[in-house]
Write a protein that holds these residues in place. Structure first.
Motif, PDB file in Angstrom:
ATOM      1  N   ILE A  35      72.814 -77.511  43.533  1.00 52.46           N
ATOM      2  CA  ILE A  35      72.611 -77.040  42.158  1.00 52.46           C
ATOM      3  C   ILE A  35      72.305 -78.192  41.205  1.00 52.46           C
ATOM      4  O   ILE A  35      72.225 -78.002  40.006  1.00 52.46           O
ATOM      5  CB  ILE A  35      73.831 -76.250  41.644  1.00 52.46           C
ATOM      6  CG1 ILE A  35      75.053 -77.162  41.498  1.00 52.46           C
ATOM      7  CG2 ILE A  35      74.142 -75.059  42.549  1.00 52.46           C
ATOM      8  CD1 ILE A  35      76.230 -76.510  40.804  1.00 52.46           C
ATOM      9  N   LYS A  36      72.168 -79.396  41.770  1.00 55.85           N
ATOM     10  CA  LYS A  36      71.836 -80.599  40.984  1.00 55.85           C
ATOM     11  C   LYS A  36      72.883 -80.872  39.898  1.00 55.85           C
ATOM     12  O   LYS A  36      72.558 -81.056  38.712  1.00 55.85           O
ATOM     13  CB  LYS A  36      70.439 -80.470  40.370  1.00 55.85           C
ATOM     14  CG  LYS A  36      69.315 -80.480  41.402  1.00 55.85           C
ATOM     15  CD  LYS A  36      67.944 -80.364  40.762  1.00 55.85           C
ATOM     16  CE  LYS A  36      66.830 -80.631  41.752  1.00 55.85           C
ATOM     17  NZ  LYS A  36      66.898 -79.834  42.980  1.00 55.85           N
ATOM     18  N   ALA A  37      74.138 -80.897  40.316  1.00 51.90           N
ATOM     19  CA  ALA A  37      75.234 -81.225  39.400  1.00 51.90           C
ATOM     20  C   ALA A  37      75.182 -82.706  39.031  1.00 51.90           C
ATOM     21  O   ALA A  37      74.696 -83.541  39.806  1.00 51.90           O
ATOM     22  CB  ALA A  37      76.574 -80.890  40.033  1.00 51.90           C
ATOM     23  N   ASP A  38      75.689 -83.030  37.853  1.00 48.18           N
ATOM     24  CA  ASP A  38      75.723 -84.417  37.407  1.00 48.18           C
ATOM     25  C   ASP A  38      76.843 -85.205  38.075  1.00 48.18           C
ATOM     26  O   ASP A  38      76.752 -86.425  38.221  1.00 48.18           O
ATOM     27  CB  ASP A  38      75.910 -84.482  35.884  1.00 48.18           C
ATOM     28  CG  ASP A  38      74.776 -83.814  35.138  1.00 48.18           C
ATOM     29  OD1 ASP A  38      73.611 -83.967  35.569  1.00 48.18           O
ATOM     30  OD2 ASP A  38      75.041 -83.126  34.135  1.00 48.18           O
ATOM     31  N   VAL A  39      77.916 -84.503  38.456  1.00 42.78           N
ATOM     32  CA  VAL A  39      79.077 -85.184  39.011  1.00 42.78           C
ATOM     33  C   VAL A  39      79.908 -84.181  39.803  1.00 42.78           C
ATOM     34  O   VAL A  39      79.882 -82.976  39.536  1.00 42.78           O
ATOM     35  CB  VAL A  39      79.930 -85.818  37.874  1.00 42.78           C
ATOM     36  CG1 VAL A  39      80.567 -84.737  37.004  1.00 42.78           C
ATOM     37  CG2 VAL A  39      80.989 -86.763  38.426  1.00 42.78           C
TER      38      VAL A  39
END
Length: 234
Positions: free
Chosen positions: A149-153
């Motif tokens: 989901i292309k999370a930042d962290v």
């Protein structure tokens, strides 16, 4: 500081002081903290474990076939996910449970594009049933979903303040790391998360923060950029 996060919760975190099963008070407290962060406009996905109900590699599963035991563990994560969903919706937070094992009467099947769309619409998404296969932990599921989901962290809530060079409950002078790399974890054999999950994060440059989940307000502090816990980078 982060627009989209994945928060990994252990099943034990929802058991509270009981150590087993679901503690309604602890579930409500966890949901309240997630709701506070959600109000900031952060897109939140949760990955929840099932160790408070059944763990495929625990002593209770020693005589069982590993595949059967892991399947039971995956079902346990779904119980926890539904409990969290109910607690969040009682606070007015729209929430969707998505499982890697199809059970359409209970939850949505995991579809990456649909999960991203839910997040964009301001809904909290709870990923349950790991990745749908035995022999993979929910740590690995959290790493995989965060990258999908292309999370930042990737945030991991634990019972201690961060990553230590030894178990702080057993070693008085254990040293806490404020920052370290995934290679440090692999080389030193630190018990942060399983090696598959660590390798996934390392290969895809996904930062991770390990912090104390039992300290009220810590999730919000991490998201606001305060130096809480240990930062792990590739």
């Amino acid at each position: 500081m982060f627009k989209r996060i994945v928060l990994k919760l252990s099943g034990e975190a929802l058991a509270g002081t009981r150590g087993f099963g679901l503690d309604a008070v602890k579930v409500a407290e966890t949901a309240a903290e997630v709701a506070d962060v959600h109000e900031l406009g952060v897109q939140i996905a949760l990955v929840v474990g099932g160790g408070n109900i059944f763990r495929g590699v625990a002593d209770q599963a020693r005589e069982m076939d590993r595949v059967s035991a892991d399947n039971m563990g995956m079902l346990s994560t779904i119980i926890n996910a539904i409990a969290l969903q109910d607690a969040l919706e009682q606070r007015g937070v729209q929430c969707r449970v998505m499982t890697a094992v199809f059970m359409n009467q209970i939850a949505e099947p995991y579809i990456r594009r649909r999960a991203v769309r839910h997040l964009e619409k301001g809904r909290v998404v709870i990923f349950a049933a790991g990745i749908g296969n035995p022999f993979f932990s929910t740590d690995t599921a959290a790493s995989l979903r965060a990258m999908e989901i292309k999370a930042d962290v990737l945030l991991k809530g634990t019972k201690v303040e961060g990553v230590y060079n030894a178990d702080p409950k057993l070693v008085e002078d254990a040293v806490k790391y404020d920052e370290l790399t995934y290679m440090d974890i692999l080389q030193q054999g630190l018990k942060v998360m399983d090696l598959t999950a660590v390798s996934l994060c390392k290969d895809n440059n996904l930062p991770m923060i390990i912090f104390n989940m039992n300290q009220p307000g810590n999730i919000k502090r991490v998201v606001m950029g305060e130096k809480v816990g240990s930062l792990v980078t590739a």
